[in-house]
Structure formats: structure tokens, C-alpha cells
Write a protein that holds these residues in place. Structure first.
Motif: not given
Ligand code: NAD
Length: 505
Positions: A88-89, A19-20, A1-2, A25-27
Motif C-alpha cells: 500500500t505504501g 503483479d502487486s 499488470m497481468t 517506486n513501482g517495484d
């Protein structure tokens, strides 16, 4: 993630970023810098400088800025809701609803700060009748706000708007799952208040939050899990920085035998499943009077028929935002089932890789983690009770004490008063959160301190008491010239005032 990138602004070293991600979907939604201890200290130093300007504006001037900001957010609500949806989805409609409530809080805080915090005359009492007494509430200076991801606008805004309205500047560390929403809020504020770092955002992971705790801010408002809350308190202790802790809950919804069963079921379903159950004040447990238990179950299962989690338009429940929570949800369901709970909808198999389908269990043993710990998923544990006394007793048999709901025609308020929690809605769920005049916060492991309402404004201030002598005292008490005769008079006076048996009546 970093990751590490070279940015035009960093001359010495590349800036570490994270990244956020879109949890559906993980995008990658965006990349943000990880603010170091030095970055956070610098932000707090800038904030302190801005505080001497912002804090010296009048309440009306600050209100003007805050109300303009409120209008900007309102006009761009779709943009912010879309960003929140991607980070957040949560469905767009839910993202918008959260922002709507936050907007109303900004307006309330801006409009009421003067009345609540401005100088008030108070009575001086007979002994001090020669004094004019006033109290006013002064801004603390720089407030640090650390926020969660589940309501990335509404939750931190309860601290940000109230702290700003009270005259403080704010350094906000949003959750690493929703940095874009945090940055959006600070950017729009900067459009309104140009060139003054009154509201700044520092993005990063836990270490950035820790740096804010130790940056000698004047108060730290934390919203998140109790486990992190303890670390925040420990870090803040270093500088004697006062803290507000808004932590988790295990709220119950109580259904009395005379309740409107259809409305109670609708509320329990929404309270438990909306936002995929990732709501601090969400319904996790339901205690239903045994006389209406069967009809309640028929009703809630009928209403839950078409409810499902997914990323498509028809799905009313989004993904689990924080992937690690999936394991917690599964473990609570497994524990409940192993201890004898009945699965009437979903179940342990409903926990997927990103989504959890609505799950309802009944007759859940009170010692299972589905009852004792915060699940933070779209699950409900529904148990029958013999009486409202039992419902209250079981509700209160938890270390948490955040909120809750009661459905009863005749004794709703009486039952609500007996629930050990900061907030209770009668015949609805989470209504208190949308009433800006009501304080918001919990007891026990749910934390302490209050946001929202007059209490929420005062939380970001200190009380300043002033007495002004209007005329010479009849007896001079605070002087070495006081003699025995005066002491005698004082004794007689206090006996006259307080020596009798007179009670309140
Ligand atoms: P979390 O405790 O994991 O993180 C909250 C914030 O703390 C994040 O910004 C995180 O980066 C930061 N953080 C992590 N480690 C830190 C450290 N050592 N020092 C300082 N900051 C640190 O919580 P979360 O998963 O983001 O949020 C979910 C939790 O929040 C749930 O328990 C929920 O009930 C609670 N919550 C409470 C309320 C309330 O008002 N009571 C509102 C919303 C959410």
C-alpha cells in the motif's frame, strides 16, 4: 499488470497472473494467480464442505481456533505490517496500527459470539403463556468477502472474523492492489486450522470478485467504492444472495466555538491526511464556527508545517496507492479552485506522479466536487459556519452518511446525534472503529449492513425462533375444534389487554 505463466500445478493451461506493485517506486511485490469463475466455484464448493465441520463446532471450539490465529498474527505483526507497507505504501507505524485494531476485533468476536448468538429465552406474552420461547442465531454457511486496498487487514477482518466466529466459512477476494496481505491472512489461518479450507483466498481483478458474487455464497460482504457496490448488488441479485455494502464517505469534522482548538486541529489534520487521506472514515470536510475559524486555521497550518508525503523515514504520508486516484484528487482541487476556493497549503500543484503533498483549502464552494464527492487524498476543505445548525445542515447535505467527528465541550453528543451517519466520535477522530462492541457501517450512498459488535456478529447469521409448548393452552386457538364461545372469550381477553386507553405511563 497481468501475465501468463506455466505453473507446476496447472496441467492443462497456463495460469494467468497479475503483479502487486509497490506504489512508492513501482517495484513488483509479488505475482498472484487470477482466479477464474471455475476456480472461484471450486473454492466455494470446498468452503461449503468445510462449513459443515466448522459450523458444527461449539462456540468455544471455534473461539479457541480464532484466538490462536489472533496470537499468530500478533507474534508476526512486523512481518504483516511490512508486507502491507510494501503493497500500500503506508508507513510501517500506520500499517501496524491497522493490524492492532484488527487483532482486537478477532479476539472480541471470538469471545462474544456465544453470548450474542447462542440460544436466549424470550418472554412469550400473555396470549402464549403456555409456550417457552427461545431465539438463536445460526450461521448462514459460506460467506464471500470482497475487500479494498486502503486498510487491507482491518477492513476485511470486520467481516472475516465476525463471519467465522458466527460459524461460517469464508472465501475472501482481496483487492488486486493488496493480494499478498490477503494470502498472508489465509496462510496463517491454515497453519492454525490444518487441512480444512475454512478461510480461503481467491486472488484476481474485478472479474474474480464478480465470480464470487455469482457463486451462490450465502452472503456477500463487500467493502469498496459505491460504483462497484452497485455492480456487486446486481450480480448478487441473480441468486438472491444478501449483501452488506461498506462504501465510501465524505465525512466532516465539526468544530464548535467552545472546542479545544488545538486538539480539534490535530484531529482534523490526522483525520484528513493520515494514510494519505485514503480512509473511508477519513475527514474530508471541516466546518468551523466562524468565531474560532481564524484561530483554528492558524493552529492547523502551524501543525501541518513539517508534514509531508514521501517514501523516506521522515515522511508521515505515503504514496497514493491506486495511481488512477491521482487524477480524481487533481480534478477535485481544480474544480474547487476554479469555483473560488482559497488555497492555504499545497493545492493542485501538490499532486505529483506518486505522492500528493498535504493540501488545505478554505471557503470551498459547497457545489464543488471537493465537497460533494469522495476525494480520497490528503486534502481538507475547511469552511466557516455561523452556527452548529449550519454545520449539521451542511454535513448532512451529502448523499453519503458514513461517519464523522464533532469537537465541542458542551454539546458534542447533541450535535453528534443530529449528524446523519453511522458513526460519530466526539472530541476525537475515528475512535468508534477501535471499540469492538460498536457497530460499524453507513447510511445512504455509504452503504448498509453492519460489521463489528453484536450487530456485526448477527449480520452473518439468521435468526431461528423456537417455541416449545410447556402445558396445554387454556383456550385452544389453533384448531378447527375452536367454537364461538372461545372466539367470544378471545375477544374479551384482547379488549382487556389492549382495549383501554392506558399509555406507557
Ligand atoms: P473498488 O470498488 O475499486 O474495489 C473493491 C473490491 O471490489 C476490489 O477487491 C475489487 O477487485 C473488487 N471488484 C471490482 N470490480 C468488481 C465487480 N464488478 N464485482 C465484484 N468485485 C469487484 O474499491 P477500492 O478502490 O479497492 O477501495 C476504495 C473504496 O473503498 C473507497 O470508496 C473507500 O471509501 C471504500 N471503503 C469503504 C470502507 C467502509 O467500511 N465503508 C472501508 C474501506 C474502504
Amino acid at each position: 499488470m497481468t501475465a501468463t505463466i506455466d505453473t507446476p500445478t496447472s496441467e492443462d493451461a497456463p495460469v494467468e497472473t497479475f503483479d502487486s506493485l509497490n506504489p512508492s517506486n513501482g517495484d513488483v511485490v509479488g505475482s498472484y494467480p487470477i482466479a477464474s469463475k471455475a476456480d472461484v466455484d471450486a473454492a466455494v464448493a470446498r468452503s461449503r464442505e468445510a462449513a459443515s465441520w466448522w459450523g458444527n463446532l461449539s462456540f468455544d471450539e471455534r473461539a479457541e481456533h480464532l484466538l490462536t490465529w489472533r496470537s499468530v498474527i500478533t507474534r508476526r505483526i512486523a512481518q504483516l505490517a511490512d508486507l502491507s507497507h510494501r503493497e500500500t505504501g503506508k508507513p510501517h507505524g500506520d500499517a501496524q496500527l491497522e493490524i492492532v485494531l484488527a487483532i482486537d476485533h478477532i479476539a472480541w468476536a471470538a469471545k462474544h459470539a456465544k453470548k450474542v448468538l447462542g440460544s436466549h429465552k424470550v418472554k412469550s406474552g400473555l396470549l402464549m403463556a403456555n409456550q417457552a420461547s427461545t431465539v438463536e442465531y445460526k450461521a448462514l454457511g459460506v460467506v464471500g468477502v470482497i475487500g479494498p486496498w486502503n486498510y487491507p487487514v482491518f477492513t476485511p477482518m470486520g467481516s472475516i472474523a465476525y463471519a467465522l466466529a458466527a460459524g461460517n466459512t469464508v472465501v475472501f477476494k482481496p483487492s488486486e492492489y493488496t493480494p499478498g496481505v490477503g494470502q498472508w491472512l489465509a496462510d496463517t489461518f491454515t497453519e492454525v486450522v490444518h487441512g480444512r479450507p475454512v478461510l480461503q483466498v481467491v486472488t484476481g481483478l474485478g472479474a474474480t470478485g464478480n465470480a464470487l458474487c455469482t457463486a451462490a455464497v450465502d452472503k456477500l460482504a463487500f467493502t469498496g467504492s459505491g460504483a462497484t457496490g452497485k455492480k456487486v448488488m446486481a450480480a448478487c441479485a441473480e441468486n438472491l444472495t444478501p449483501v452488506i455494502i461498506e462504501a465510501g464517505g465524505k465525512d466532516s469534522l465539526i468544530v464548535d466555538e467552545d472546542a479545544d482548538i488545538s486538539k480539534a486541529a490535530e484531529a482534523a489534520l490526522w483525520g484528513g491526511m493520515s494514510n494519505a487521506g485514503q480512509t473511508c472514515i477519513g475527514t474530508e470536510r471541516v466546518y468551523v464556527h466562524e468565531k474560532v475559524f481564524d484561530s483554528f486555521m492558524t493552529e492547523i497550518l502551524e501543525q501541518a508545517k513539517d508534514l509531508r508525503a514521501g517514501a523516506d523515514q521522515g515522511a508521515k504520508i505515503g504514496p497514493i496507492t491506486m495511481p488512477s486516484q491521482l487524477k480524481v484528487i487533481k480534478s477535485h482541487l481544480d474544480d474547487a479552485v476554479a469555483k473560488g476556493a482559497n488555497v492555504v497549503l499545497g493545492g493542485p500543484g501538490a499532486v505529483g506522479e506518486r505522492f500528493v503533498q498535504p493540501t488545505i483549502l478554505t471557503h470551498v464552494p459547497e457545489n464543488s466536487t471537493e465537497i460533494t464527492e469522495e476525494t480520497f487524498g490528503p486534502t481538507l476543505a475547511i469552511n466557516p459556519v455561523k452556527s452548529m445548525d449550519e454545520a449539521v445542515e451542511l454535513t448532512n447535505a451529502t448523499a453519503y452518511g458514513l461517519a464523522g467527528a464533532v469537537f465541542s465541550k458542551k454539546q458534542g453528543v447533541e450535535i453528534a446525534r443530529r449528524v446523519r451517519s453511522g458513526m460519530t466520535s466526539v472530541n476525537s477522530v475515528i475512535a468508534f472503529a477501535g471499540v469492538p462492541t460498536l457497530p460499524f457501517g453507513g447510511v445512504g450512498q455509504s452503504g448498509f449492513g453492519r460489521i463489528h459488535g453484536p450487530d456485526g456478529l448477527k449480520e452473518f447469521t439468521y435468526a431461528k425462533s423456537i417455541t416449545r409448548q410447556k402445558f396445554k393452552p387454556i383456550m385452544m386457538l389453533t384448531s378447527f375444534s375452536r367454537d364461538a364461545k372461545t372466539d367470544g372469550k378471545v375477544a374479551s381477553l384482547i379488549t382487556l389487554m389492549h382495549g383501554g386507553k392506558k399509555t406507557l405511563k
